[in-house]
Enzyme design. Structure first.
Site, short mmCIF file in Angstrom:
data_model
loop_
_atom_site.label_atom_id
_atom_site.label_comp_id
_atom_site.label_asym_id
_atom_site.label_seq_id
_atom_site.Cartn_x
_atom_site.Cartn_y
_atom_site.Cartn_z
N LYS A 1 -9.61 -14.18 15.52
CA LYS A 1 -8.50 -14.08 16.19
C LYS A 1 -7.94 -15.34 16.70
CE LYS A 1 -6.41 -11.10 19.87
NZ LYS A 1 -6.69 -10.11 21.09
N SER B 1 -3.89 -6.06 20.54
CA SER B 1 -3.37 -7.26 20.02
C SER B 1 -4.12 -7.87 19.11
CB SER B 1 -3.44 -8.15 21.30
OG SER B 1 -4.72 -8.80 21.96
N SER C 1 -7.59 -4.15 23.13
CA SER C 1 -7.09 -5.16 22.24
C SER C 1 -8.11 -5.04 21.07
CB SER C 1 -6.73 -6.33 22.51
OG SER C 1 -5.53 -6.36 23.13
#
Lengths: 478, 485
Positions: free
Chosen positions: A75, A150, A174
């Site tokens: 990420k 996310s 997330s």
């Protein structure tokens, strides 16, 4: 990529397969298949060079480690030395960190190969990966739908088969929510099990880094690599790391599992049905399953949406145009700061900075931030009461399966509600993970969530393994 | 301007003192805590506040903060770090890690040399900011062309010591700040150098009519020396009294001391002040020193100035003069009390040892550490016994400090061997003969010319005469002359 990380590492370590071949396959899948926009940056040259180095070390009789040759995606809120780290925000455009996050060091030391940085909601604020300055990621199961967020890029990159493993961060769900929506495994470890050093902070007291993987065992393997005390993060836990990979195959007979009423009611009928089936599956494997109500869970979301923005408003203050990232010039430092932040942050980030600033303001602190902290302790007490009776808890990961792109983007509260099942474990700091368990009528994956007490990852992985083995449709990762 | 307010008015002052702790490294990272290096060389991701970096608390800084707490008789308590949020270019995270409602040290007191006691509300740990230099244009914050920021200071450990509003005069403020500085230095917590900014003082100043509640206070910043502190308080008090007497009201605000102009200027009012939005720092765990650690720190605290002054005063049988008390304070502040005590232990008279240390030794402070206390005490005995005059003894001491050696041998090499009586009489007679006017005045009883006559003798003997012996010879000659007439 059809192979699991465990298999790849075993083959590469034994010299049966070269890391270069594995990494080339991953890169080629990304090159041809990433019209879903899972990646912000693909590091082909670096990855191949790294794969060659691993192959050389195998040839020299060395062991490159438990993740030897495994392609992995990160990420884009995890700092990578010399490699852009943007948090999908314009304000960090062009920033290359001068250091690696602790998890990045540990992955490299274990032989993993970083192939790219994945898309995300800006600064991890969102549940659909639509809040990215470079546009949304599409759900590989259905391109008209969101991958969740996310960590949507990380979940999509695993679900699409680009990589067997990815890292995400989980502040209010997330990792688990996109894992559920994309049909992969996602783990939020016990707060403090994984060092946050090098994770660009959203809400420091809630953030945890964790793995997303195509299988429960792969996720366990990855978490064992990145877990453990780090002197650079004072909140990281000392003491032994739970035995997780070995736990995946462990029998679950006799474990007491609480099916949380609040994480079944209020979810869509099909999600609720899969969750109840998963409870039956565990009962079938010999668990003592009982329904339990934890009424505090209903208040978790409200507390979360005060605490997380409050911390974020402070954590994101440093993006002021002075030292790195975007700078919009103006007449003086203050005007430059305002112009930079106005241009650099997207609307959801601005909304949360304003919410958090308000919640911490003189005269409102007690009513909002302090009260939210009391609710947070109350939610943790709800877990503690349940763990007095149960070894683990079970519920839905998300209220619905993947929603359509744009469906919630005009309604922030509807978007926030998709975190309702995941937020409680962030508030308590206990571990939780999402495991795919069947689909809805349209074939969209459903995730069920397994919870355990702090540092109870072994129990959690044992139950997740049992669920994986009994899941109704065991789709191969695409 | 004087310390006096008009009759019926009272000054109320509280001081906030920031001191940099004398640690090897910064508060939350391993960068060196050093002054005066090339800008932005002692920096890392943590003290630059780079995204993803996290603070790790420096244990040594906590120990030094606890030392300050023990020295100021505070209670050392479980404490929490808070974030103080405001935007400023030289603050890398745009918040400062500080302590708010749970400081490590609370509720102490500081006794001044005159016996008065000033309350200490708290002494808490926090990190320093970077340093901004405004360049071009006027060079001032409002009119510069650009600004340069040096982050070497960013993250340097500070303790902020907040006094109660117990101070009632600028002199008392001066005494508090100097005594506090002496304690910080003696305890090893800080080097206390105001000129390098390692000790910084802000003053909260208000005035009231005697007996009335506290007035509205103004906070005075930019006080770079104790002299500025005194001047600023006096100016600000006078300004506030004049304002109130003219029917105005004091507005709570921060004011900047302009040393050149000798006045305070408004910086920002309370309405414009920041809402710092304090909340507990989630990246650090609470700090709760256990009993064992607290006692270790208390046991490691070196003797403090007040105790050291009492030891020296004890050498005077408990009744030093005011001048001696001043000298005692000065030698303790200069860390020279061991010189006095050492000389006295070797038999030197206390008053002389104190006077020579406070003046001649202190004037050559960099050599004082190497002063041979045995030689020093023998020199003092030579002077006390009249074998060397004061001027001679000072000359020998200067040599003793610079190069060491035996005081008797130095005196001899300087030609300070006592002249025999006959030799001295000859010289004095010759000098007197050369100065008939002065001699007549001296004979007439004008004692003021005595100094001039002695000085002339000293010059004639290149300082080798003993002043006391010359005085005696002059007196003898006078009575002889009077007896003859």
């Amino acid at each position: 990529m059809s192979d699991l990380a465990l298999q790849i590492a075993a083959d590469v370590r034994a010299g049966r397969r070269s890391a270069r071949e594995v990494v080339e396959e991953s890169l080629s899948l990304i090159a041809t298949g990433d019209d879903i926009h899972a990646f912000l940056e693909v590091l082909a040259d670096e990855a191949l060079a790294r794969a060659d180095a691993i192959d050389r070390s195998v040839a020299d009789g060395e062991d490159p480690g438990p993740l030897a040759g495994v392609p992995i995606a990160l990420k884009d809120n995890l700092c990578t030395r010399g490699i852009p780290t943007t948090c999908s925000s314009r304000i960090l455009a062009g920033w290359r960190p001068p250091y690696d996050a602790t998890v990045v060091e540990r992955l490299r030391d274990a032989g993993a190969v970083l192939v790219g940085k994945t898309n995300m909601d800006e600064f991890a604020m969102g549940s659909s990966t639509e809040n990215s300055c470079s546009g949304p990621t599409l759900n590989p199961r259905d391109r008209g739908r969101v991958p969740g967020g996310s960590s949507g890029g990380s979940a999509a990159s695993v679900a699409a088969g680009f990589v067997p493993l990815a890292l995400g961060s989980d502040t209010g769900g997330s990792i688990r929510q996109p894992a559920a929506l994309c049909g992969v495994v996602g783990v939020k470890p016990t707060y403090g099990l994984v060092s946050r050093y090098g994770l660009v902070a959203f809400a420091s007291s809630l953030d945890q880094i964790g793995p997303l993987g195509a299988s429960v065992a792969d996720a366990a393997l990855c978490l064992e690599v990145i877990a453990g005390h780090d002197a650079r993060d004072t909140t990281s836990l000392e003491g032994p790391v739970p035995d997780m990979l070995a736990a995946v195959e462990r029998p679950v007979r006799g474990l007491r599992v609480g099916l949380v009423t609040e994480l079944v009611e209020g979810t869509s009928p099909e999600v609720a049905a899969r969750v109840r089936e998963s409870a039956e599956a565990l009962a079938g494997a010999g668990c003592a399953v009982e329904e339990v109500s934890i009424p505090q869970f209903r208040y978790g979301l409200s507390a979360y949406y005060l605490i997380a923005p409050a911390e974020a408003s402070s954590n994101l203050a440093r993006f002021d145009g002075v030292r790195y990232g975007l700078r919009v010039d103006a007449s003086d430092a203050e005007a430059m700061n305002v112009a930079t932040r106005t241009a650099g942050f997207g609307p959801e980030v601005k909304r949360r900075i304003m919410l958090g600033t308000y919640a911490l303001s003189a005269g409102y602190y007690d009513e909002y931030y302090a009260k939210a902290q009391r609710v947070r302790r109350w939610v943790a007490n709800g877990f503690a009461d349940a763990y007095a009776k149960f070894d683990a808890l079970l519920g839905a990961t998300t209220p619905t399966t993947a929603f359509a792109l744009g469906e919630h983007s005009e309604d922030p509260l509807a978007m926030y509600r998709s975190d309702t099942c995941t937020v409680p474990a962030n508030l308590s700091g206990d571990p939780a993970m999402s495991v795919p368990f069947g689909t809805d009528a349209g074939g969209l994956p459903v995730g069920v969530q397994v919870f355990a007490p702090a540092l109870g990852e072994d129990v959690m992985f044992a139950l997740a393994g049992a669920l994986e083995r009994s899941a109704p449709t065991k789709e191969p990762p695409r | 301007m004087t310390d006096r307010l008009p009759e019926g008015w009272e000054l109320v002052v509280g001081l906030e003192v920031h001191c940099e702790l004398a640690t090897a490294t910064k508060l939350f990272c391993g960068c060196p805590n050093a002054f005066g290096e090339e800008p932005n060389t002692n920096v890392c991701p943590v003290c630059l506040g780079l995204p993803g970096s996290l603070p790790v608390l420096n244990r040594r800084a906590v120990e030094l903060a606890m030392r300050i707490g023990v020295a100021l008789r505070c209670s050392i308590e479980p404490s929490v770090f808070h974030r103080k949020n405001y935007f400023y270019p030289d603050m890398p995270k745009d918040f400062q890690i500080s302590q708010y409602d749970a400081p490590i040290n609370r509720g102490g007191r500081l006794e001044l040399p005159d016996g008065s006691v000033i309350g200490v509300e708290r002494a808490h740990l926090e990190e320093d900011t970077g340093k901004t230099t405004h360049v071009g244009g006027t060079g001032r914050i409002g009119g510069a062309d650009y600004a340069l920021v040096d982050y070497n200071r960013s993250g340097v450990p500070l303790v902020e010591i907040v006094s109660a509003p117990d101070i009632r005069s600028s002199a008392q403020a001066h005494a508090y700040a100097s005594e506090l500085r002496a304690i910080l230095v003696a305890s090893g917590a800080s080097d206390g150098r105001m000129e390098e900014g390692s000790m910084r003082v802000d003053a909260n100043v208000s005035v009231r009519r005697t007996g009335e509640p506290f007035g509205t206070r103004c906070e005075i910043k930019n006080l770079n020396s104790l002299r500025s502190l005194v001047r600023a308080i006096e100016h600000e008090a006078a300004r506030q009294v004049a304002l109130v007497q003219a029917g105005g009201t004091v507005v709570q605000e921060t004011r900047h001391w302009d040393e050149g102009e000798g006045r305070t200027l408004s910086m920002r009012s309370k309405e414009e002040a920041n809402d710092y939005r304090y909340f507990p720092e989630p990246d650090l765990v609470p700090l709760a020193p256990d009993e064992r650690w607290r006692s270790e720190v208390a046991a490691s605290l070196p003797p403090l100035p007040a105790g050291r002054r009492a030891v020296l005063a004890g050498l005077f049988g408990g009744s030093p003069t005011q001048a001696q008390l001043d000298q005692i304070r000065s030698v303790v502040t200069s860390d020279l009390d061991r010189v006095v005590a050492g000389a006295v232990a070797k038999g030197a008279p206390a008053a002389l040892a104190l006077a020579r240390t406070a003046n001649e030794v202190a004037a050559n402070a960099e050599r004082a550490a190497d002063l041979d206390l045995d030689g020093f005490s023998r020199l003092l005995l030579l002077e006390a016994g009249g074998e060397l005059g004061a001027t001679q003894a000072k000359a020998v001491l200067s040599e003793l400090l610079e190069r060491g050696g035996d005081p008797t041998a130095i005196a001899k090499s300087m030609g300070f061997e006592s002249m025999d009586e006959g030799e001295l009489r000859e010289v004095v007679a010759r000098v007197v003969a050369e100065l008939p006017e002065e001699w007549d005045k001296f004979l007439a009883g004008d004692s003021k010319v005595q100094g001039a006559l002695i000085g002339a003798v000293m010059r004639a003997t290149s300082n080798s005469a003993n002043g006391k012996a010359v005085t005696e010879e002059l007196a003898r000659m006078r009575s002889e002359a009077r007896g003859a007439s």
